[in-house]
Design a protein around this motif. Structure first.
Motif, mmCIF file in Angstrom:
data_model
loop_
_atom_site.group_PDB
_atom_site.id
_atom_site.type_symbol
_atom_site.label_atom_id
_atom_site.label_comp_id
_atom_site.label_asym_id
_atom_site.label_seq_id
_atom_site.Cartn_x
_atom_site.Cartn_y
_atom_site.Cartn_z
ATOM 1 N N ASP A 41 0.855 -1.182 0.000
ATOM 2 C CA ASP A 41 0.000 0.000 0.000
ATOM 3 C C ASP A 41 0.893 1.233 0.000
ATOM 4 O O ASP A 41 1.988 1.235 0.566
ATOM 5 N N GLY A 42 0.391 2.282 -0.637
ATOM 6 C CA GLY A 42 1.163 3.514 -0.680
ATOM 7 C C GLY A 42 1.272 4.161 0.694
ATOM 8 O O GLY A 42 0.487 3.878 1.603
ATOM 9 N N GLY A 43 2.242 5.047 0.826
ATOM 10 C CA GLY A 43 2.418 5.750 2.088
ATOM 11 C C GLY A 43 3.715 6.530 2.116
ATOM 12 O O GLY A 43 4.391 6.695 1.092
ATOM 13 N N ARG A 44 4.065 7.015 3.294
ATOM 14 C CA ARG A 44 5.276 7.812 3.475
ATOM 15 C C ARG A 44 6.378 6.933 4.069
ATOM 16 O O ARG A 44 6.143 6.185 5.014
ATOM 17 N N VAL A 45 7.563 7.020 3.485
ATOM 18 C CA VAL A 45 8.705 6.279 4.015
ATOM 19 C C VAL A 45 9.083 6.887 5.367
ATOM 20 O O VAL A 45 9.417 8.071 5.460
ATOM 21 N N ALA A 46 9.027 6.080 6.412
ATOM 22 C CA ALA A 46 9.320 6.563 7.765
ATOM 23 C C ALA A 46 10.795 6.365 8.109
ATOM 24 O O ALA A 46 11.456 7.285 8.596
ATOM 25 N N THR A 47 11.297 5.162 7.892
ATOM 26 C CA THR A 47 12.697 4.871 8.228
ATOM 27 C C THR A 47 13.329 4.052 7.123
ATOM 28 O O THR A 47 12.677 3.229 6.479
ATOM 29 N N LEU A 48 14.620 4.273 6.924
ATOM 30 C CA LEU A 48 15.420 3.491 5.981
ATOM 31 C C LEU A 48 16.586 2.920 6.776
ATOM 32 O O LEU A 48 17.394 3.667 7.344
ATOM 33 N N LEU A 49 16.669 1.599 6.839
ATOM 34 C CA LEU A 49 17.605 0.949 7.751
ATOM 35 C C LEU A 49 18.867 0.438 7.074
ATOM 36 O O LEU A 49 19.712 -0.169 7.748
ATOM 37 N N VAL A 50 19.028 0.672 5.781
ATOM 38 C CA VAL A 50 20.194 0.171 5.054
ATOM 39 C C VAL A 50 20.760 1.272 4.171
ATOM 40 O O VAL A 50 20.129 2.303 3.926
ATOM 41 N N ARG A 51 21.980 1.013 3.702
ATOM 42 C CA ARG A 51 22.609 1.879 2.717
ATOM 43 C C ARG A 51 22.972 1.067 1.493
ATOM 44 O O ARG A 51 23.049 -0.156 1.544
ATOM 45 N N ALA A 60 15.359 -9.708 6.732
ATOM 46 C CA ALA A 60 15.740 -8.482 7.434
ATOM 47 C C ALA A 60 14.834 -7.326 7.003
ATOM 48 O O ALA A 60 14.462 -7.203 5.836
ATOM 49 N N VAL A 61 14.486 -6.457 7.965
ATOM 50 C CA VAL A 61 13.689 -5.271 7.658
ATOM 51 C C VAL A 61 14.611 -4.217 7.062
ATOM 52 O O VAL A 61 15.612 -3.829 7.675
ATOM 53 N N LEU A 62 14.275 -3.752 5.866
ATOM 54 C CA LEU A 62 15.118 -2.792 5.161
ATOM 55 C C LEU A 62 14.585 -1.369 5.267
ATOM 56 O O LEU A 62 15.364 -0.417 5.262
ATOM 57 N N ALA A 63 13.277 -1.226 5.337
ATOM 58 C CA ALA A 63 12.655 0.096 5.431
ATOM 59 C C ALA A 63 11.271 -0.070 6.048
ATOM 60 O O ALA A 63 10.689 -1.157 6.036
ATOM 61 N N ASN A 64 10.763 1.035 6.592
ATOM 62 C CA ASN A 64 9.420 1.040 7.178
ATOM 63 C C ASN A 64 8.633 2.220 6.644
ATOM 64 O O ASN A 64 9.172 3.324 6.502
ATOM 65 N N LEU A 65 7.360 1.973 6.357
ATOM 66 C CA LEU A 65 6.451 3.058 6.026
ATOM 67 C C LEU A 65 5.734 3.519 7.286
ATOM 68 O O LEU A 65 5.621 2.777 8.259
ATOM 69 N N ASP A 66 5.268 4.761 7.253
ATOM 70 C CA ASP A 66 4.505 5.280 8.382
ATOM 71 C C ASP A 66 3.213 4.464 8.532
ATOM 72 O O ASP A 66 2.490 4.221 7.556
ATOM 73 N N HIS A 186 13.985 5.813 -2.799
ATOM 74 C CA HIS A 186 13.231 6.764 -1.988
ATOM 75 C C HIS A 186 13.828 6.831 -0.586
ATOM 76 O O HIS A 186 14.267 5.822 -0.038
ATOM 77 N N ARG A 187 13.795 8.029 -0.034
ATOM 78 C CA ARG A 187 14.366 8.292 1.288
ATOM 79 C C ARG A 187 13.250 8.608 2.278
ATOM 80 O O ARG A 187 12.109 8.877 1.888
ATOM 81 N N PRO A 188 13.558 8.607 3.588
ATOM 82 C CA PRO A 188 12.536 8.937 4.586
ATOM 83 C C PRO A 188 11.890 10.291 4.314
ATOM 84 O O PRO A 188 12.555 11.274 3.987
ATOM 85 N N GLY A 189 10.579 10.321 4.443
ATOM 86 C CA GLY A 189 9.808 11.530 4.186
ATOM 87 C C GLY A 189 9.164 11.568 2.827
ATOM 88 O O GLY A 189 8.209 12.324 2.606
ATOM 89 N N GLU A 190 9.631 10.733 1.903
ATOM 90 C CA GLU A 190 9.065 10.718 0.557
ATOM 91 C C GLU A 190 7.836 9.815 0.502
ATOM 92 O O GLU A 190 7.746 8.828 1.241
#
Length: 291
Positions: A41-51, A60-66, A186-190
């Protein structure tokens, strides 16, 4: 005469050596099959846990949406499910009460029928008790119907709750396999849409080698055939197996009359290296057919 004979022998040997076909070496490159990971589902990227370049494990969790909205939806669905469950319990009580009334009405009707046959009650009383028994049976059927409808509503509410909780869980983007993070889009906040990739993952087993083979060697290049792979920085004696051979040529001259023109007819071939993590995307490689 001896020098002449010796010179002729050398020329024959050189001609024979030159006439031996050289090993077929084909040019190619490393090709990556990236795994593009995005939210259901669409949403805002809250956290990005990798580079980019990080090696990650499977799961492994790589990113989280709000999750504020989907969490509120899940809580609302859970409350609705609980309310429906309470309603079903009340409807169960109503069914039991209706059944008790029906049993009492049938017992009253049985007594009235016995007394009527003995002449102790009037016909009108028997008719009243008979109607009451039928009404009580109808009330039981109605209560059961309402209870069944409540059960269906509860099941629907339970499904909504599970879906809402799944959406909360899906807000965490996980690695489906171990691999290297190649790209971050995409980065956090996008804001990202449903199915839009947030990052690209490259599992080692998704690396392959692509090369182009002329028509004359296709008979030796079948899926499963072994090939030798060489590149700058590759391990020695690297081999792989052919996994795909195109059925259509990549380049076809306007008219094919001669052998020279036929040599321009090449087919795409893909091979999976035995050690795929040493091949990088776009890396030039030389592929040699093994006997």
């Amino acid at each position: 005469m001896k020098p002449v004979f010796f010179g002729a022998f050398v020329l024959v040997a050189m001609a024979t050596a030159c006439s031996k076909p050289a090993a077929e070496t084909l040019a190619g490159y490393g090709e990556a099959q990236y795994v593009y990971l995005g939210p259901m589902d669409g949403g805002r990227v809250a956290t990005l846990l990798v580079r980019e370049g990080d090696m990650v494990a499977e799961g492994a969790v790589l990113a989280n949406l709000d999750t504020a909205r989907v969490t509120a939806s899940a809580e609302g669905a859970g409350s609705t499910e609980a309310a429906q469950a309470r309603s079903v319990r009340a409807l169960d009580d109503a069914v039991r009460s209706a059944q008790a009334n029906a049993e009492l009405a049938r017992a009253t009707l049985a007594r009235s029928r016995a007394l009527f046959e003995r002449g102790f009650v009037a016909r009108a009383r028997l008719d009243i008790d008979n109607a009451s028994a039928r009404a009580a049976d109808a009330a039981v059927a109605q209560a059961r119907s309402e209870r069944d409808a409540g059960v269906r509503r509860t099941s629907a509410a339970s499904a909504d709750t599970r879906l809402a909780r799944t959406r909360v869980s899906d807000a965490a983007i996980r690695a489906p396999a171990a691999g290297r993070v190649e790209r971050i889009f995409h980065r956090p906040g996008e804001i990202v849409g449903a199915g839009e990739p947030v990052l690209a993952l490259l599992p080692p087993q998704n690396m392959k080698v692509r090369f182009f083979a002329p028509e004359r060697v296709l008979s030796r290049l079948r899926p499963g055939a072994r090939v030798a792979i060489a590149c700058d920085g590759c391990v020695a004696n690297l081999q792989g197996r052919v996994s795909f051979v195109a059925t259509e040529p990549q380049f076809t001259p306007p008219v094919i009359y001669s052998l020279d023109e036929r040599d321009k007819l090449v087919f795409l071939v893909e091979a999976i290296p035995d050690t795929p993590d040493v091949i990088r995307p776009g890396l030039p490689v030389d592929v040699r057919l093994l006997p």
